[in-house]
Write an enzyme that holds these catalytic residues in place. Sequence first.
Site, PDB file in Angstrom:
ATOM      1  N   ASP A  67       0.825  -1.178  -0.049  1.00  0.00           N
ATOM      2  CA  ASP A  67       0.131   0.179  -0.005  1.00  0.00           C
ATOM      3  C   ASP A  67       0.750   1.205  -0.089  1.00  0.00           C
ATOM      4  OD1 ASP A  67       0.792  -0.078   2.783  1.00  0.00           O
ATOM      5  OD2 ASP A  67      -1.177   0.532   3.343  1.00  0.00           O
ATOM      6  N   TYR A 118       3.054   4.747   0.729  1.00  0.00           N
ATOM      7  CA  TYR A 118       3.390   5.208   1.830  1.00  0.00           C
ATOM      8  C   TYR A 118       2.495   6.217   2.450  1.00  0.00           C
ATOM      9  CZ  TYR A 118       7.914   3.761  -0.155  1.00  0.00           C
ATOM     10  OH  TYR A 118       8.909   3.302  -0.677  1.00  0.00           O
ATOM     11  N   PHE A 136       6.717   1.747  -4.082  1.00  0.00           N
ATOM     12  CA  PHE A 136       8.290   2.135  -3.466  1.00  0.00           C
ATOM     13  C   PHE A 136       8.710   3.335  -3.867  1.00  0.00           C
ATOM     14  CE2 PHE A 136       8.104  -2.657  -3.968  1.00  0.00           C
ATOM     15  CZ  PHE A 136       8.332  -2.868  -2.566  1.00  0.00           C
ATOM     16  N   HIS A 161      10.762  -9.757   0.379  1.00  0.00           N
ATOM     17  CA  HIS A 161      10.738  -8.382   0.307  1.00  0.00           C
ATOM     18  C   HIS A 161      12.095  -7.469   0.660  1.00  0.00           C
ATOM     19  CE1 HIS A 161       8.914  -4.403   1.390  1.00  0.00           C
ATOM     20  NE2 HIS A 161       7.766  -5.108   0.676  1.00  0.00           N
TER      21      HIS A 161
END
Length: 224
Positions: free
Chosen positions: A64, A66, A77, A186
């Site tokens: 989701d 920031y 990202f 991740h």
Amino acid sequence: MGAIENDWKDRLSGEFKKPYYRTLYEFLKKEYHEAVIYPPSGDIFNAFHLTPISSVKAVILGQDPYHEPGQAEGLCFSVKPGVPLPPSLENIYQELHEDIGFRIPNNGSLTKWAREGVLLLNSLLTVRAHAAFSHKGKGWETFTDAVVRILNEEDRPIVFLLWGKSAQEKGAVLNNPKHLILKAPHPSPLSAYRGFFGCRHFSRTNEFLTEHGIRPIDWQIEDV
């Protein structure tokens, strides 16, 4: 919410007419009126605006947006210029440096990647300020699942970079043999050392694209 006007429009038009999306739309209207929501409403669909289906060479799946001020710009990202790099993006840049000799830039905006053909797709496209996953279960997952299925059906090679359990679960529908599926932990500080570092996904993506006669991605982000 800015309308999608490129080739995504026709392919996603069916989703916009479904009951879940109407419910999501009404929820978001209320949320943007009553609370601080990221990204700004005009940036929600930036990933689609910047990377039409016909341009997609690779897909990176995030979770989701920031949720702190000035960070989210509608691309997973990615953060706006001038915003300090989040830890996961720092690790992505480090892997790029080790993999392809990437020069680490002075900003974290990945809009160049989007224009290069990298769809930077979060599973959820909005979030309340200071509250990660606050828009979970409101309908975005269904919408972005549809996006993944559309790309899976494309009759040309696409690379899917699936980092972490959430992305790999979302990519479970990918079964088109034309595509390359790359999986790794991740890039967050909690898991990057379990195999994200050293995965070489960026060079492997370009090797695959080159093998199929597709111009490789220029991963280098310029300073601003």
